[in-house]
Design a protein around this motif. Sequence first.
Motif, PDB file in Angstrom:
ATOM      1  N   HIS A   1      -4.744  -4.908  21.420  1.00  0.00           N
ATOM      2  CA  HIS A   1      -3.698  -5.358  20.500  1.00  0.00           C
ATOM      3  C   HIS A   1      -4.284  -6.127  19.332  1.00  0.00           C
ATOM      4  N   ALA A   2      -5.474  -6.702  19.525  1.00  0.00           N
ATOM      5  CA  ALA A   2      -6.141  -7.372  18.402  1.00  0.00           C
ATOM      6  C   ALA A   2      -6.786  -6.280  17.547  1.00  0.00           C
TER       7      ALA A   2
ATOM      8  N   LYS B   1      -9.648 -11.549  32.892  1.00  0.00           N
ATOM      9  CA  LYS B   1      -8.662 -10.496  32.673  1.00  0.00           C
ATOM     10  C   LYS B   1      -9.199  -9.213  33.272  1.00  0.00           C
TER      11      LYS B   1
ATOM     12  N   ALA C   1      -8.540  -3.534  28.660  1.00  0.00           N
ATOM     13  CA  ALA C   1      -8.546  -3.296  27.216  1.00  0.00           C
ATOM     14  C   ALA C   1      -7.455  -4.091  26.514  1.00  0.00           C
ATOM     15  N   CYS C   2      -6.916  -5.107  27.182  1.00  0.00           N
ATOM     16  CA  CYS C   2      -5.904  -5.977  26.584  1.00  0.00           C
ATOM     17  C   CYS C   2      -4.726  -5.220  25.975  1.00  0.00           C
TER      18      CYS C   2
ATOM     19  N   GLY D   1      -5.365 -11.990  27.478  1.00  0.00           N
ATOM     20  CA  GLY D   1      -6.518 -11.517  26.724  1.00  0.00           C
ATOM     21  C   GLY D   1      -6.167 -11.363  25.262  1.00  0.00           C
ATOM     22  N   GLY D   2      -7.012 -11.891  24.412  1.00  0.00           N
ATOM     23  CA  GLY D   2      -6.759 -11.780  22.980  1.00  0.00           C
ATOM     24  C   GLY D   2      -5.871 -12.877  22.436  1.00  0.00           C
TER      25      GLY D   2
ATOM     26  N   CYS E   1      -8.819 -13.534  18.382  1.00  0.00           N
ATOM     27  CA  CYS E   1      -9.518 -13.366  19.648  1.00  0.00           C
ATOM     28  C   CYS E   1     -10.957 -13.815  19.461  1.00  0.00           C
ATOM     29  N   GLN E   2     -11.496 -14.494  20.482  1.00  0.00           N
ATOM     30  CA  GLN E   2     -12.867 -15.004  20.362  1.00  0.00           C
ATOM     31  C   GLN E   2     -13.896 -13.886  20.236  1.00  0.00           C
ATOM     32  N   ASP E   3     -13.573 -12.703  20.779  1.00  0.00           N
ATOM     33  CA  ASP E   3     -14.521 -11.597  20.626  1.00  0.00           C
ATOM     34  C   ASP E   3     -14.312 -10.972  19.260  1.00  0.00           C
TER      35      ASP E   3
HETATM   36  S1  SF4 Z   1     -10.219  -6.328  24.339  1.00  0.00           S
HETATM   37 FE1  SF4 Z   1      -9.651  -7.028  22.265  1.00  0.00          FE
HETATM   38  S2  SF4 Z   1      -8.135  -8.623  22.552  1.00  0.00           S
HETATM   39 FE2  SF4 Z   1      -9.141  -8.291  24.503  1.00  0.00          FE
HETATM   40  S3  SF4 Z   1     -10.768  -9.810  24.560  1.00  0.00           S
HETATM   41 FE3  SF4 Z   1     -11.675  -7.927  23.754  1.00  0.00          FE
HETATM   42  S4  SF4 Z   1     -11.476  -8.044  21.528  1.00  0.00           S
HETATM   43 FE4  SF4 Z   1     -10.129  -9.597  22.418  1.00  0.00          FE
END
Ligand code: SF4
Lengths: 191, 281
Positions: free
Chosen positions: B272-273, A106, B183-184, A129-130, B66-68
Amino acid sequence: MSDAIVKHIRAPFDEATARSLRAGDSVRISGTILAARDAAHKRLVECLDRGKALPVDLHGQVVYYVGPSPARPGQPIGAAGPTTAGRMDAYTPRLLAEGLRGMIGKGYRKPEVVEAMKKYGVPYLAAVGGAGALIARRIRKYTVLAWPELGPEALAAMEVEDFPAIVVIDCVGNNQYEAGQTPYKTLQEAV
Amino acid sequence: MRDISASTITEAVARLCVEACCRLPGDIHTAFEKARQSEPSVIGRDILGQLLENAEIAEKETMPICQDTGLAVVFADIGQDVHITGGDFTEAVNAGIRKGYVEGYLRKSSVAEPLFDRKNTDDNTPAVLHVRIVRGDGLRLRLAPKGAGSENKGVLKMLVPADGMEGVRKTVLDAVQAAGPNACPPMVVGVGLGGNMELACLLAKRACVRDLNSANPDPRYATLEKELLHLVNRTGIGPQGLGGLTTALAVHVEWAPTHIASLPVAVNINCHAARHAEAIL
Ligand code: SF4
């Protein structure tokens, strides 16, 4: 992007598949892809620097930038959305020269990466992403290939079925981030 | 004086880890649904639909959205009449993080030292802990795990008073533009104004974790929040940076008194997470 048209493709990519993808295409990928992020990229390039064989032949491979969360018992993998591709930019041209044929992540890429993509005919795709839980459902198997001590950063192979992605930069350099944003940009630059 | 045991705190924090990481907060869920109605971009609507489906799967399977699952940021408001028994407060919080991340199958994303070894702590400790002493005998714990994709896009500018409103707008918009798809988006933008360097950053962080539907109590700042949101949504970035009108779900501003010669502006971008969960003990 063209409404509703979804291309079903297989990974690893052959040259024709890689070159047929166009920025804005919505795709579903089935087959085997590699999983690698910062630490595995660093080690791959260190192998090349030392003239050592890579743990996997990169020809035709598609790499997914991901560091999954741990799998619950009985599941192949935990949440597995994409990570920021730009952090891999420093290593990418070297890997494309080794035959890597596709990338999934991403975010923006550096101009020198786009140049290398054009040179070697490699597209860059984005996964949402996410959306880690949704994507995990499309991953059937996760097998560590090298450097297990890196945990979620280990080099791995993933068997995927209908893995959802969007072509962001194609191998002639069309860029869907630019093309997609322009029609909605109404902000005066002078702000 | 009211006693709260360290083990109660540990258990609460452990629960919050799993709750925050695996359940999309209601305010964000509603905002996704609304945006899916109003977003003109086809691909943007498709992405918002995927995010809603993602939240459903995550909740049903207790899998992270989200995996992070990020660094664990903990805001603790401790009543001055609370007495913590049976252990050290900070250690109790970290024990909760350890338990929550290990037993909850959450990703361990914390390294013990930033520059030389960068060795993973393997249990996601330590938490980033922000403590306030408040009135009363309650203890409020708010956990807001934060991934690096969005956290790495934070900005601090030490503006001067003459930069004024223009300077503030430009700082926020530049930060959003630079963050883009990395930054999603759709993102939540937290802005901290005033204070000094470190306080501005903390204000921006607190602004980020405010309820999505809240407004700054000062009407001038509430208007500024609306105006900034409008501008951010005219950048064209859209969901995942692929174009559209939903770049941010909200812009929140928090402010504090500042020096006669300063106008600090901090921008903390949340993806968004925008995970958060709260417990009151
Ligand atoms: S920016 Fe947020 S949604 Fe995107 S991968 Fe990282 S923690 Fe997940």
